[in-house]
Motif scaffolding. Structure first.
Motif, PDB file in Angstrom:
ATOM      1  N   ALA A 118      77.594  48.389 -15.923  1.00  0.00           N
ATOM      2  CA  ALA A 118      78.714  48.934 -15.500  1.00  0.00           C
ATOM      3  C   ALA A 118      79.139  48.156 -13.717  1.00  0.00           C
ATOM      4  O   ALA A 118      78.230  47.801 -13.655  1.00  0.00           O
ATOM      5  N   LYS A 119      80.132  47.471 -14.340  1.00  0.00           N
ATOM      6  CA  LYS A 119      80.328  46.787 -12.636  1.00  0.00           C
ATOM      7  C   LYS A 119      80.359  47.659 -11.446  1.00  0.00           C
ATOM      8  O   LYS A 119      81.274  48.786 -11.776  1.00  0.00           O
ATOM      9  N   ILE A 120      80.561  46.698 -10.959  1.00  0.00           N
ATOM     10  CA  ILE A 120      80.178  47.804  -9.347  1.00  0.00           C
ATOM     11  C   ILE A 120      80.630  47.191  -8.458  1.00  0.00           C
ATOM     12  O   ILE A 120      79.994  46.095  -8.429  1.00  0.00           O
ATOM     13  N   LEU A 121      81.252  47.557  -7.432  1.00  0.00           N
ATOM     14  CA  LEU A 121      82.036  46.794  -6.257  1.00  0.00           C
ATOM     15  C   LEU A 121      82.457  47.628  -5.177  1.00  0.00           C
ATOM     16  O   LEU A 121      81.215  48.746  -5.227  1.00  0.00           O
ATOM     17  N   GLU A 122      82.106  47.335  -4.075  1.00  0.00           N
ATOM     18  CA  GLU A 122      81.525  47.856  -2.439  1.00  0.00           C
ATOM     19  C   GLU A 122      82.920  47.681  -1.633  1.00  0.00           C
ATOM     20  O   GLU A 122      83.609  46.561  -1.438  1.00  0.00           O
ATOM     21  N   TYR A 123      83.168  48.861  -1.278  1.00  0.00           N
ATOM     22  CA  TYR A 123      84.274  48.380   0.199  1.00  0.00           C
ATOM     23  C   TYR A 123      83.623  49.370   0.868  1.00  0.00           C
ATOM     24  O   TYR A 123      83.354  50.323   1.149  1.00  0.00           O
ATOM     25  N   ASP A 124      84.705  48.988   2.634  1.00  0.00           N
ATOM     26  CA  ASP A 124      84.768  50.578   3.473  1.00  0.00           C
ATOM     27  C   ASP A 124      85.122  51.499   2.347  1.00  0.00           C
ATOM     28  O   ASP A 124      84.863  52.421   3.401  1.00  0.00           O
ATOM     29  N   GLY A 125      86.491  51.599   2.252  1.00  0.00           N
ATOM     30  CA  GLY A 125      87.307  52.761   1.917  1.00  0.00           C
ATOM     31  C   GLY A 125      87.885  52.834   0.939  1.00  0.00           C
ATOM     32  O   GLY A 125      88.229  51.401   0.029  1.00  0.00           O
ATOM     33  N   VAL A 126      88.078  53.644  -0.596  1.00  0.00           N
ATOM     34  CA  VAL A 126      88.558  53.888  -1.480  1.00  0.00           C
ATOM     35  C   VAL A 126      89.877  54.987  -1.092  1.00  0.00           C
ATOM     36  O   VAL A 126      89.445  55.169  -1.070  1.00  0.00           O
ATOM     37  N   ARG A 169      81.137  52.567   1.313  1.00  0.00           N
ATOM     38  CA  ARG A 169      80.515  52.375   2.678  1.00  0.00           C
ATOM     39  C   ARG A 169      80.986  53.856   3.722  1.00  0.00           C
ATOM     40  O   ARG A 169      80.152  53.992   4.154  1.00  0.00           O
ATOM     41  N   LYS A 170      82.453  53.861   3.647  1.00  0.00           N
ATOM     42  CA  LYS A 170      82.742  55.178   4.933  1.00  0.00           C
ATOM     43  C   LYS A 170      83.978  56.163   4.219  1.00  0.00           C
ATOM     44  O   LYS A 170      82.733  56.656   4.550  1.00  0.00           O
ATOM     45  N   PHE A 171      84.262  56.052   3.690  1.00  0.00           N
ATOM     46  CA  PHE A 171      85.382  57.140   3.467  1.00  0.00           C
ATOM     47  C   PHE A 171      86.147  57.009   2.158  1.00  0.00           C
ATOM     48  O   PHE A 171      86.325  55.631   1.357  1.00  0.00           O
ATOM     49  N   ILE A 172      86.624  57.898   1.552  1.00  0.00           N
ATOM     50  CA  ILE A 172      87.601  58.010   0.271  1.00  0.00           C
ATOM     51  C   ILE A 172      88.265  59.119   0.414  1.00  0.00           C
ATOM     52  O   ILE A 172      88.642  60.202   1.006  1.00  0.00           O
ATOM     53  N   PRO A 179      85.913  69.741   2.741  1.00  0.00           N
ATOM     54  CA  PRO A 179      83.960  70.429   3.021  1.00  0.00           C
ATOM     55  C   PRO A 179      83.346  69.014   2.682  1.00  0.00           C
ATOM     56  O   PRO A 179      82.299  69.447   3.095  1.00  0.00           O
ATOM     57  N   ILE A 180      84.216  67.783   1.607  1.00  0.00           N
ATOM     58  CA  ILE A 180      82.804  67.128   1.486  1.00  0.00           C
ATOM     59  C   ILE A 180      83.131  65.759   2.546  1.00  0.00           C
ATOM     60  O   ILE A 180      83.971  65.074   2.960  1.00  0.00           O
ATOM     61  N   ASP A 181      82.091  65.736   3.006  1.00  0.00           N
ATOM     62  CA  ASP A 181      82.132  64.644   3.853  1.00  0.00           C
ATOM     63  C   ASP A 181      82.355  63.241   3.676  1.00  0.00           C
ATOM     64  O   ASP A 181      82.274  62.544   2.166  1.00  0.00           O
ATOM     65  N   GLY A 182      83.200  62.184   4.591  1.00  0.00           N
ATOM     66  CA  GLY A 182      83.583  61.180   3.874  1.00  0.00           C
ATOM     67  C   GLY A 182      85.198  61.216   3.006  1.00  0.00           C
ATOM     68  O   GLY A 182      85.526  60.202   2.424  1.00  0.00           O
ATOM     69  N   LEU A 183      85.152  62.090   2.646  1.00  0.00           N
ATOM     70  CA  LEU A 183      86.516  62.280   1.393  1.00  0.00           C
ATOM     71  C   LEU A 183      87.309  62.896   2.219  1.00  0.00           C
ATOM     72  O   LEU A 183      87.704  64.201   3.370  1.00  0.00           O
ATOM     73  N   PHE A 184      88.996  62.986   2.130  1.00  0.00           N
ATOM     74  CA  PHE A 184      89.782  63.018   2.961  1.00  0.00           C
ATOM     75  C   PHE A 184      91.397  63.209   1.800  1.00  0.00           C
ATOM     76  O   PHE A 184      90.894  62.025   1.160  1.00  0.00           O
ATOM     77  N   MET A 185      92.321  64.299   2.357  1.00  0.00           N
ATOM     78  CA  MET A 185      93.805  63.987   1.894  1.00  0.00           C
ATOM     79  C   MET A 185      93.782  63.345   2.440  1.00  0.00           C
ATOM     80  O   MET A 185      94.429  63.113   4.020  1.00  0.00           O
ATOM     81  N   CYS A 186      95.481  62.234   1.675  1.00  0.00           N
ATOM     82  CA  CYS A 186      96.571  61.358   2.306  1.00  0.00           C
ATOM     83  C   CYS A 186      97.615  61.740   1.418  1.00  0.00           C
ATOM     84  O   CYS A 186      98.895  61.071   2.193  1.00  0.00           O
TER      85      CYS A 186
END
Length: 540
Positions: A2-10, A279-282, A488-495
């Motif tokens: 699998a291809k792996i990418l990394e960002y501060d936020g998704v 790294r920080k949030f979704i 309730p999941i740390d780092g997971l937000f709704m927008c």
């Protein structure tokens, strides 16, 4: 492998809220990836070229954008630098009747009142009184609350009670839209006009604790604006804004899973197996059923919260059956003979003769029946924006609010489509007799089931992405206790639109979520978001 990418936020979902949220956070210095399941960004900002005739464009979802150029994110993200333009037709709305009279909503409130006076002097006076009383309420409370993280009612009520504007807001807070309309207006056509314009914003007639939205609508004005080059031009505009701010985005490759480790959202897995680490949030722009039950998974949630997500309600009265036409000439309405000013209206309402029709429609939608009496609203976009049709030609559409679960099964739409299209067009032809076979070059339709098929976020064809009612509004949206864009999941937000203040092209869910995410990460907000609590204290 699998291809792996990394960002501060998704950000999951490239609807307008997701892109707005990403834009703000990118300008905070964060490296962001936006992931979209569909072939193109924009979500409800969707437009298609006619399948039979090139150059005719149909806006499939969102068309009537209210006051967009005055919204905070439009200015903060400098969207005017990316080629966007809006038309502001006047009148904004004309409600036609078969006796060739009409009700109109103009930018000049006095002109609006004059059209109401023809039916009821008492209603005209009531409208003007509401408009006057609610100007400061909208400016100081409703608009500010829309673009702010909502406060719990028990916390804001004592603050509101200390100001005249706050007390006016609270006066109707415990009512329904229907109660407000019936209490303040007497003529069945005026009631229908005001009630239907609320319904077309996604309000439920009988929804508790939302009655204040009707006087707010009256004072705010309908103010619909048309995006040049179709609604999708705004989606393109937002995508250019993302690129300008070094945000990456992927299309046609949706998120299949949100990875959770020890209560923390750490990555997303895409349809093709690509893993994008966060790294920080979704931030999820999709509805809570999709986000929590499908992507997060019940095993990563407490039972109580999972049940809340599963029971999130989608509206039975906002799905739409759309009739789209490619024409030799624009629809010419019978009302134009005596009132030529109606030709320049943006929105046209037809077939709705009195308030009882609206009440019956709600019953039909909720029981899974076709409307016993068709009535609809629509527009002729090419009249205001010639780029949406070839020279001298026209495009036009009409929307009928409709049930999704037709006769107990949404698949019934695939066999009911043609008959209903014929019935809906026949009503339109009564008001615009020039819609003859010789004038109509091409026809198309969109059913409530088609809406869900095309945009998987709009469960049950609900473009509000969640019923708007007291227990699913303000700080209770999407659920009581979870109205501040956190989960309730740390780092997971709704927008997205399942959050305050709901659907429509407001950008407010994405704007408000960006503030919450930035503060949660300890980032400095380069813009000036309002703290609603401090704002109310400052009014005292």
């Amino acid at each position: 492998m699998a291809k792996i990418l990394e960002y501060d936020g998704v950000v999951i979902g490239a609807g307008h809220n997701g892109m707005i949220c990403a834009g703000y956070l990118a300008k905070c210095g964060q490296k962001i990836m936006v992931v979209e399941k569909n072939m193109e960004v924009g979500g409800g900002l969707d437009s298609h070229e006619d399948r039979n005739y090139a150059g005719f464009w149909h806006n499939i979802h969102s068309v009537f954008h209210r006051g967009l150029m005055m919204l905070p994110w439009y200015k903060d993200l400098e969207l005017e630098n990316f080629g966007i333009h809006y038309y502001r037709p006047d009148p904004g709305v004309v409600h036609h009747f078969l006796d060739k009279t009409y009700l109109g909503w103009f930018s000049d409130v006095k002109k609006t009142v004059e059209t109401i006076e023809r039916f009821s002097k008492k209603d005209a006076a009531s409208f003007m009184d509401i408009w006057t009383r609610w100007q400061p309420v909208v400016q100081k409370v409703v608009f500010t609350e829309t673009y702010a993280v909502p406060l719990p009612f028990d916390e804001k009520k004592p603050l509101l009670e200390k100001t005249a504007e706050g007390r006016e807001y609270l006066k109707y807070f415990d009512t329904t839209p229907e109660e407000f309309v019936l209490r303040h207006f007497e003529h069945p056509r005026v009631r229908a006009f005001i009630g239907f314009l609320g319904v077309m914003r996604g309000y439920e007639l009988d929804a508790p604790k939302t009655g204040y939205l009707i006087p707010a609508m009256i004072a705010w004005g309908v103010n619909p604006q048309l995006c040049r080059g179709t609604s999708h031009a705004l989606g393109d505009n937002l995508a250019h804004m993302l690129s300008h701010n070094h945000v990456d985005y992927i299309e046609a490759n949706g998120v299949e899973r949100i990875l959770v480790e020890k209560g923390q959202a750490t990555a997303v897995v895409l349809e093709d197996g690509t893993v994008i680490k966060a790294r920080k949030f979704i931030a999820s722009n999709v509805n809570p059923v999709e986000t929590f039950i499908k992507l997060v998974g019940r095993e990563n949630l407490e039972n109580k919260f999972a049940t809340l997500a599963e029971n999130f309600r989608f509206s039975k009265t906002t799905p739409i059956f759309a009739t789209n036409l490619a024409l030799n000439e624009r629809p010419k309405y019978i009302t134009e003979e005596k009132h030529p000013e109606v030709a320049g209206s943006f929105m046209h309402i037809i077939g709705l003769e009195d308030y009882e029709d609206l009440q019956n429609l709600f019953e039909d939608c909720r029981t899974g029946q076709l409307p016993r009496k068709p009535f609809m609203n629509g527009a002729t976009p090419s009249f205001h924006d010639p780029t949406q049709a070839p020279p001298g030609k026209a495009t036009a559409f009409m929307w009928q609010l409709m049930t999704y679960n037709l006769w107990g099964n949404p698949l019934n739409w695939d066999r009911a489509r043609d008959d209903w299209f014929t019935k809906q067009l026949a009503v339109w032809q009564k008001f615009a007799p020039n819609l003859t076979d010789a004038n109509i070059l091409s026809t198309d339709s969109t059913t409530p089931l088609d809406i869900e098929r095309h945009d998987k976020n709009m469960y049950c064809g609900d473009w509000m992405v969640g019923e708007y009612s007291g227990d699913q509004a303000l700080e209770n949206r999407p659920f009581p206790g979870w109205g501040q864009y956190k989960t309730p999941i740390d780092g997971l937000f709704m927008c997205g639109s399942s959050c305050h203040p709901g659907g429509n092209i407001t950008g407010a869910p994405g704007y408000n979520a960006a503030k919450v995410i930035a503060e949660s990460l300890g980032l400095k907000t380069w813009w000036n978001p309002v703290d609603f609590r401090e704002h109310l204290r400052g009014m005292i």
